[in-house]
Design a protein around this motif. Structure first.
Motif, short mmCIF file in Angstrom:
data_model
loop_
_atom_site.label_atom_id
_atom_site.label_comp_id
_atom_site.label_asym_id
_atom_site.label_seq_id
_atom_site.Cartn_x
_atom_site.Cartn_y
_atom_site.Cartn_z
N ALA A 125 1.17 -5.09 -1.81
CA ALA A 125 0.99 -3.99 -0.41
C ALA A 125 1.28 -4.97 0.87
O ALA A 125 0.90 -6.31 1.00
N ASN A 126 1.79 -4.39 1.80
CA ASN A 126 2.38 -4.90 3.07
C ASN A 126 2.17 -3.86 4.14
O ASN A 126 2.42 -2.76 4.01
N PRO A 127 1.72 -4.01 5.25
CA PRO A 127 1.45 -3.47 6.38
C PRO A 127 2.91 -2.80 7.24
O PRO A 127 3.91 -3.69 6.81
N ILE A 128 2.98 -1.60 7.81
CA ILE A 128 4.32 -1.37 8.44
C ILE A 128 3.82 -1.34 10.06
O ILE A 128 2.91 -0.82 10.18
N GLY A 129 4.85 -1.10 10.91
CA GLY A 129 4.53 -1.44 12.21
C GLY A 129 4.21 -2.45 12.92
O GLY A 129 4.32 -3.43 12.64
N MET A 130 3.32 -2.30 13.89
CA MET A 130 2.84 -3.47 14.70
C MET A 130 1.75 -4.03 14.17
O MET A 130 0.69 -3.42 14.18
N ASP A 131 1.63 -5.38 14.02
CA ASP A 131 0.48 -6.10 13.62
C ASP A 131 0.35 -7.29 14.76
O ASP A 131 1.26 -7.97 14.79
N ASP A 132 -0.46 -6.91 15.65
CA ASP A 132 -0.58 -7.70 16.95
C ASP A 132 1.08 -7.60 17.71
O ASP A 132 1.07 -6.50 17.87
N ASP A 133 1.54 -8.73 18.04
CA ASP A 133 2.91 -8.64 18.59
C ASP A 133 4.29 -8.65 17.52
O ASP A 133 5.15 -8.91 17.93
N GLN A 134 3.72 -8.56 16.44
CA GLN A 134 5.02 -8.82 15.26
C GLN A 134 5.11 -7.45 14.54
O GLN A 134 4.29 -6.62 14.17
N LEU A 135 6.33 -7.12 14.36
CA LEU A 135 6.67 -5.99 13.56
C LEU A 135 6.65 -6.16 12.10
O LEU A 135 7.39 -7.28 11.94
N LYS A 136 6.18 -5.21 11.51
CA LYS A 136 6.22 -5.60 9.80
C LYS A 136 6.81 -4.42 9.10
O LYS A 136 6.83 -3.35 9.75
N ALA A 172 -4.44 -0.04 -3.47
CA ALA A 172 -4.37 -1.44 -3.15
C ALA A 172 -3.82 -1.35 -1.65
O ALA A 172 -2.77 -0.76 -1.48
N PHE A 173 -4.56 -2.21 -0.89
CA PHE A 173 -4.16 -2.45 0.73
C PHE A 173 -3.67 -3.60 1.01
O PHE A 173 -4.04 -4.49 0.26
N HIS A 174 -3.12 -3.98 2.00
CA HIS A 174 -2.60 -5.01 2.44
C HIS A 174 -3.70 -6.38 2.92
O HIS A 174 -4.89 -5.81 3.07
N GLU A 175 -3.42 -7.31 2.89
CA GLU A 175 -4.19 -8.41 3.47
C GLU A 175 -4.66 -8.30 4.72
O GLU A 175 -4.18 -7.59 5.75
N CYS A 176 -6.05 -8.34 4.94
CA CYS A 176 -6.85 -8.18 6.16
C CYS A 176 -6.47 -6.84 6.71
O CYS A 176 -6.34 -6.49 7.82
N SER A 177 -6.46 -5.98 5.68
CA SER A 177 -6.15 -4.43 6.19
C SER A 177 -7.45 -3.87 6.95
O SER A 177 -7.33 -2.82 7.71
N ILE A 178 -8.74 -4.28 6.71
CA ILE A 178 -9.82 -3.78 7.46
C ILE A 178 -9.79 -4.47 8.94
O ILE A 178 -10.33 -3.66 9.78
N THR A 179 -9.49 -5.58 8.96
CA THR A 179 -9.59 -6.13 10.41
C THR A 179 -8.51 -6.35 11.16
O THR A 179 -8.66 -6.44 12.50
N GLY A 180 -7.27 -6.47 10.35
CA GLY A 180 -6.03 -6.59 11.18
C GLY A 180 -6.06 -8.24 10.92
O GLY A 180 -6.98 -8.99 10.49
N TYR A 181 -4.74 -8.62 11.15
CA TYR A 181 -4.43 -10.06 10.57
C TYR A 181 -3.80 -11.00 11.85
O TYR A 181 -4.54 -11.81 12.18
N THR A 182 -2.47 -10.71 12.17
CA THR A 182 -1.99 -11.81 13.08
C THR A 182 -2.71 -11.83 14.52
O THR A 182 -2.59 -13.13 14.80
N PHE A 183 -3.39 -11.00 14.83
CA PHE A 183 -4.23 -11.32 16.27
C PHE A 183 -5.36 -12.48 15.98
O PHE A 183 -5.55 -13.03 17.15
#
Length: 321
Positions: A234-245, A41-52
Motif C-alpha cells: 500500500a502506497n499513497p498517491i498525490g502530494m505528501d507534504d512537498d513530495q509527489l507519490k 490495508a492502507f499506507h504507512e502513516c495513512s492516519i497522520t500523514g508522513y513526509t511532513f
C-alpha cells in the motif's frame, strides 16, 4: 484456511489532518466492504500523514503522536471497522507511556485492536525509536505479518517474518519518486500531478518509469516469490507534504504475480482473493524447506553495526537534536 478477500488502497493524505484522513479511510473501507473484501490495508502513516514529520521537533511530534490503543484515532478506526464490518490496517505515529516515539501500524476489527507493529528502520524524524520485534497474528485463520517500508528492503526481515509463519505480509509504504544512487531515480515535478486531468499521459509515464513503478518491480515480486507469501503493498498517491507519490498499491501472490493493482490517478482500491493452495505450490515454499542453516547460521548472525542512510534526506534531518 478458507479463501480470503483482501483489498489494498491508495489515497492522497493530508499532512497532520487526522480527521480528513480517517474520513477517506472510512469511505474506501466502505467501498471495499461493499465489494466483498474482508480486510483492507492502507499506507504507512495513512492516519497522520508522513513526509511532513521530517520538519517536526520532538514536542511537535508528540502532539501528532497517539497512544495505542486508547488514542482517539485508533478508537475512531475501530468504529469505522465496526460500521463497515471490515478489518482495517492503517498507520500513525505512536507515543508510549514514557513519551517514547515510534512509527506504528495497527490492525483493528469491530471488536478492537488485533495487532500493533513498530517500524524496525524509521528515519523520517530523528526522534523516532526503532521497533524491536516481529509481529505475526491471525486473521480468519491466516497468519499475517507486517513490515513497514524500509523494513522490506532488508531482506532478512521478510524471511524472518515468513519463517515465523506468516502467509500474508502487509507492506505499507510511502515510497518511490525520490532521489537515490540508483540510475533513473529522482523527485517528480508536482506540476504533473496538478495538471493530471489535462495531461494524464505525462504523469503516468513518470509514475510508471524508473523513478516509480519500474523500480518497485525490481524487488517487490521477489519478496513474495522467494518467501512464498502473499504481499499486500500500500502506497499513497498525490502530494505528501512537498513530495509527489505515485500509488501503485498492489497485491502479489506467492508466485510473485500481481493479482490486483490500483491504476487510477487518485483515490482507489484494488482487491484479490487469497487461496491457501498457492502457499504450498509456490517455489518459495519448497526453497524454505530446502534451506541449510548449518551453512550460514554463523554468517547471518555475526556481529554487525547497523548503518542506515537515506539519500534524499539532508544529513541534519537524520541526526538527533
Amino acid at each position: 484456511m478458507q479463501n480470503l478477500k483482501v483489498a489494498t488502497a491508495q489515497f492522497e493524505n493530508a499532512s497532520g489532518d487526522k480527521s480528513y484522513n480517517l474520513g477517506i479511510i472510512d469511505t474506501l473501507s466502505a467501498r471495499a466492504a461493499q465489494q466483498g473484501a474482508q480486510v483492507i490495508a492502507f499506507h504507512e502513516c495513512s492516519i497522520t500523514g508522513y513526509t511532513f514529520a521530517r520538519h517536526l521537533s520532538r514536542e511537535q511530534l508528540l502532539e501528532v503522536a497517539e497512544r495505542i490503543p486508547n488514542g482517539h484515532s485508533i478508537q475512531q478506526l475501530i468504529q469505522i471497522a465496526r460500521k463497515n464490518d471490515i478489518v482495517i490496517l492503517a498507520g500513525l505515529f505512536e507515543k508510549d507511556e514514557q513519551d517514547n516515539l515510534f512509527k506504528a501500524y495497527v490492525c483493528v476489527n469491530k471488536n478492537g485492536l488485533i495487532a500493533k507493529y513498530r517500524k524496525l528502520h524509521p528515519f523520517i524524524n530523528p526522534h523516532l525509536l526503532p521497533g524491536n520485534e516481529y509481529v505475526v497474528f491471525d486473521l480468519y485463520g491466516w497468519k499475517c505479518g507486517i513490515l513497514i517500508c524500509y523494513d522490506n528492503n532488508v531482506i532478512e526481515n521478510v524471511r524472518a517474518t515468513a519463517l515465523l509463519g506468516a502467509d500474508i505480509i502487509f507492506m505499507p509504504h510511502v515510497t518511490m519518486l525520490t532521489p537515490s544512487t540508483r540510475p533513473g531515480a529522482g523527485f517528480a515535478d508536482p506540476a504533473l500531478w496538478y495538471n493530471r486531468h489535462n495531461d494524464p499521459t505525462s504523469v503516468r509515464l513518470e509514475f510508471d518509469g524508473l523513478k516509480g513503478r519500474a523500480w518497485l518491480m525490481k524487488w517487490l515480486p521477489a519478496r513474495a516469490y522467494d518467501n512464498g507469501i502473499y504481499a499486500v503493498f500500500a502506497n499513497p498517491i498525490g502530494m505528501d507534504d512537498d513530495q509527489l507519490k505515485n500509488g501503485c498499491s498492489m497485491i502479489l501472490d506467492p508466485f510473485g504475480d500481481i493479482l490486483a493493482e490500483c491504476r487510477e490517478l487518485g483515490d482507489d482500491i484494488a482487491m484479490a482473493t487469497f487461496t491457501p493452495e498457492k502457499l504450498e505450490k509456490a517455489g518459495g515454499y519448497r526453497y524454505r524447506k530446502a534451506r541449510r542453516p548449518d551453512l550460514y547460521r554463523d554468517i547471518i548472525s555475526q556481529e554487525h553495526r547497523p548503518e542506515q542512510k537515506v539519500v534524499w534526506l539532508h544529513t541534519d534531518d537524520q541526526s538527533p537534536t
